[in-house]
Each structure stands twice: as structure tokens, then as C-alpha cells.
Design a protein around this motif. Structure first.
Motif, PDB file in Angstrom:
ATOM      1  N   GLY A  34      12.710   5.948   4.928  1.00  0.00           N
ATOM      2  CA  GLY A  34      12.268   6.998   5.605  1.00  0.00           C
ATOM      3  C   GLY A  34      12.362   7.125   7.099  1.00  0.00           C
ATOM      4  O   GLY A  34      13.542   6.593   7.711  1.00  0.00           O
ATOM      5  N   ARG A  44       5.855   3.115   5.433  1.00  0.00           N
ATOM      6  CA  ARG A  44       5.840   4.524   5.747  1.00  0.00           C
ATOM      7  C   ARG A  44       4.335   5.028   6.224  1.00  0.00           C
ATOM      8  O   ARG A  44       4.229   6.032   6.971  1.00  0.00           O
ATOM      9  N   TYR A  45       3.277   4.466   5.411  1.00  0.00           N
ATOM     10  CA  TYR A  45       2.162   5.000   5.683  1.00  0.00           C
ATOM     11  C   TYR A  45       1.564   4.495   7.211  1.00  0.00           C
ATOM     12  O   TYR A  45       1.042   5.518   7.702  1.00  0.00           O
ATOM     13  N   ARG A  54       6.417   1.501   0.988  1.00  0.00           N
ATOM     14  CA  ARG A  54       5.422   2.791   0.923  1.00  0.00           C
ATOM     15  C   ARG A  54       4.329   2.231   2.090  1.00  0.00           C
ATOM     16  O   ARG A  54       4.031   3.202   2.780  1.00  0.00           O
ATOM     17  N   HIS A 100       3.478   4.224   9.608  1.00  0.00           N
ATOM     18  CA  HIS A 100       4.423   5.085  10.509  1.00  0.00           C
ATOM     19  C   HIS A 100       3.906   6.549  10.421  1.00  0.00           C
ATOM     20  O   HIS A 100       3.802   7.113  11.626  1.00  0.00           O
ATOM     21  N   ASP A 101       3.405   7.111   9.456  1.00  0.00           N
ATOM     22  CA  ASP A 101       2.659   8.433   9.281  1.00  0.00           C
ATOM     23  C   ASP A 101       1.260   8.372   9.846  1.00  0.00           C
ATOM     24  O   ASP A 101       1.045   9.758  10.139  1.00  0.00           O
ATOM     25  N   ASN A 102       0.845   7.585  10.064  1.00  0.00           N
ATOM     26  CA  ASN A 102      -0.787   7.430  10.067  1.00  0.00           C
ATOM     27  C   ASN A 102      -1.096   6.213  11.068  1.00  0.00           C
ATOM     28  O   ASN A 102      -1.731   5.279  10.721  1.00  0.00           O
TER      29      ASN A 102
END
Length: 377
Positions: free
Chosen positions: A98, A148-149, A145, A151-153
């Protein structure tokens, strides 16, 4: 046979270093604690001497495992493309890398980069490791994951926290036709750390308990693998207060670290608080089973938790079934976050252990060229 071949070539300059290395190795096996406590002053020479006969990383060939700054981005891009192809075989989210700002500066013997990512700038550091044993396949997508979590939050991470994630410690094992526990050199990375008991017990246990099963081979010598050095350098560089390593399929949480194995009345307040970390993670993970599992010679729990007193949790997922990732994600995300948010006292049991360096097996990472992670941090 190897010695006869060398002697027939009358290359005594090569024969003598090899024989000396064998003597050093046998001495270490006979006097393991004394050699380990002393830091094995001859260890670098042993590595240099055996290097022509056994594949392993050492201060003498470390530069061959470095990825130049100019090629790091391209190396990560190619790796993520290959990872996408492998992911297509499983019912997982696509594009595991990602937009995460991955970093690397070390590569395996198969030229796969050893990735990690850093999140947050706080002083409380948690290290999360995945994919140490790629045949235990379920931890890998969970670790990616989670990166990614975060990074996104970004607001999910407490302001006082920093998280380092190395989601695939053993990429060579993962990219084999059938994912394997061992790396490209046939070494079990969770038996390869240089711990005080390695020379005395690592091969003995492999022989007696594992009947010399190849997938549990601890290596010819400790700290022989670049993936082991990678983990050591993450610990040395970021100095985590807590470590979580995800495995499968034993189905429990295990704690190694301050207070482990001590009588309840004999431990300090910090040790007690550190022990309760695993209970807090369990409660947030639907009361997942907690056991007091033994640690092995050369294991992370032994190296980081037992010898260096870093609270270390092993999360053993219940299965390697790739179809269970979604249910595992829902169950363990709260527990993983709890391992990060869990408060530990500022002072820890290391403060009163002035002789801690003398009590540990001394890794020779300080003899390497400038830290392989240094330029990317």
C-alpha cells in the motif's frame, strides 16, 4: 573431505584458519557460558575463518547485504510487486504494501529487502514482528494490515508512542514454492539469536527433542543470518520498551521478560506491571488463552525478554488457515493496540542491573560497519 582437499592443494594459509575456527567452535561448545559471557573475543575470527565453508553473515561480508540508498526505492517497489503476486494465491487484501512509507537498507541472500516501517514520534516504542516462520502463514497479512491501519489511522496511535513494524522478517522463506519455516540458508531464525545457552543447548535440543528436523536447525553458529542481525539492529536502534512477535498455530499468548518465572512475592512493581501486559492484551483479544511457555536457546523470547528484560509477547494464532485472516484481524486488533497503549513505569528493572551486559551473551553487532538501518532513519 574439505580438509583433505585443501591439504592436497597445499594451501596451508587456508587450512590453518579453518582448523583454528573448528577448535574455537568446539571450545565454545565445551565452555558455553564462559565463552558467551566473555563475548567470544575470537568470534569475529571464527566467522572469518569459517566463511569460506559455511554461508553466514559476518562483519567481514556485511557490506554485501547492504542496499545502497540509490537503489532502496527500486528494491522496495520490486519486492512489493512480487509480494502482490504471491498474495494473489490467497484470499487476502491485495496490495499489502500500500502507501506505507517502507524503509530498508538490508537484503537477504536472495536479494529480498528486509522491510520495516515507523509510525509516531513518541518515546514509548513498541516493536512488532511478523513472518519469522513463513510456513505459519497467517501472521504475515496481519502484520502488513496493521501497518496499513496505522498509516490510514494516525490518530489511533497515542501521542507518546512509536511503533516499528517488520511484517516479513523471513521473505526468502515466504517466496519459496511452498512457504517454509527456515530461511534460504536452512536456518530457523527463532533459534539463531546469540543467547547465553546457545552453545550449550541449541544443537543438543535440536538433536534430542527435534531429532534433527531440518526445519528447526538453529544454524551452525549463532547470529549467522542477516535476518537475525536485522532484528537485533531494530532492537538496538529503536530500543523498544515492548515487543510483540506474531506466530501460529499454537493458539495462545506467551510472555517473556521481567518477572517471568519469579515467585510473586519476589518481583518488583515494574516486573509485576510488565507481567500484566500479556493479561491486558488477552482481555482485549476476547480473553485469549495465556500460557507460560518455555523459551528456547536462540529464541527472541530468550534474547530480548529473558536476557535483556524487554517485555516480549508472542501471539500464537490458532491456525495457519489463510481464510481466517478476517476473523483474526477483528479479534486481535484491539489486543495489538493494547500492547502499544499499555503503560509501563518509567523506570524498569534494567536500572538496577549494572552488570546486565556481563550477564548477557554479547552479540557482535557493534563490530559491524555503520548500522545498516542508520541512513534510513
Amino acid at each position: 573431505m574439505q580438509i583433505q582437499r585443501l591439504c592436497s592443494q597445499r594451501d596451508t594459509r587456508r587450512v590453518w584458519p579453518f582448523l583454528k575456527a573448528v577448535v574455537l567452535f568446539l571450545t565454545a561448545a565445551i565452555l558455553p557460558n564462559q565463552m558467551a559471557i566473555a563475548g567470544i573475543k575470537e568470534f569475529p575470527q571464527l566467522h572469518k575463518s569459517l566463511g569460506d565453508f559455511i554461508p553466514f553473515v559476518s562483519p567481514h561480508n556485511f557490506s554485501s547485504f547492504l542496499i545502497s540508498e540509490q537503489t532502496q526505492s527500486a528494491s522496495i517497489k520490486l519486492f512489493c510487486q512480487n509480494l502482490n503476486k504471491r498474495y494473489s494465491q490467497y484470499p487476502w487484501d491485495k496490495d499489502p504494501c500500500g502507501p506505507v512509507p517502507w524503509q530498508t537498507s538490508l537484503k537477504t541472500s536472495k536479494d529480498n529487502p528486509l522491510l520495516y516501517a515507523s509510525f509516531g514520534e513518541g518515546p514509548i516504542v513498541t516493536l512488532l514482528l511478523g513472518g519469522v516462520h513463513p510456513d505459519e502463514i497467517t501472521p504475515i497479512p496481519i502484520a502488513f494490515r496493521f501497518a496499513r491501519y496505522l498509516h490510514d489511522n494516525p490518530k489511533a496511535l497515542p501521542a507518546n508512542s512509536k511503533v516499528i513494524i517488520a511484517p516479513l522478517v523471513n521473505p526468502d522463506g515466504f517466496f519459496k514454492k511452498i512457504p517454509a519455516r527456515i530461511n534460504a540458508n536452512g536456518v530457523d531464525l527463532n533459534r539463531n539469536f546469540f543467547t547465553l545457552d546457545w552453545f550449550e543447548k541449541a544443537h543438543a535440543l535440536w538433536d534430542e527433542r527435534r531429532k534433527k528436523i531440518a526445519s528447526h536447525f538453529p544454524g551452525h553458529i549463532p547470529n549467522s543470518e542477516i535476518e537475525t542481525i536485522f532484528q537485533i539492529q531494530l532492537i538496538d536502534t529503536f530500543k523498544p520498551q515492548k515487543i510483540m512477535s506474531i506466530h501460529a498455530p499454537l493458539g495462545f499468548l506467551d510472555y517473556d521478560g521481567p518477572g517471568d518465572g519469579e515467585r510473586p512475592g519476589a518481583i518488583s512493581d515494574f516486573d509485576k506491571k510488565a507481567q500484566e501486559l500479556v493479561l491486558a492484551v488477552s482481555q482485549k483479544s476476547r480473553n485469549y488463552r495465556v500460557v507460560d511457555f518455555r523459551f528456547y536457546p536462540g529464541s527472541l523470547g530468550n534474547y530480548a525478554g529473558h536476557e535483556r528484560l524487554i517485555p516480549t509477547i508472542t501471539l500464537e494464532l490458532e491456525s495457519t488457515d489463510p481464510k481466517k485472516i478476517e476473523s483474526y484481524w477483528k479479534q486481535f486488533l484491539p489486543g495489538i493496540m493494547e500492547s502499544i497503549q499499555y503503560p509501563l513505569p518509567k523506570s524498569n528493572s534494567l536500572d538496577s542491573r549494572q552488570d546486565i551486559d556481563n550477564m548477557n551473551a554479547s552479540p557482535f553487532s557493534i563490530q559491524y560497519p555503520p548500522n545498516g538501518l542508520k541512513k534510513t532513519i
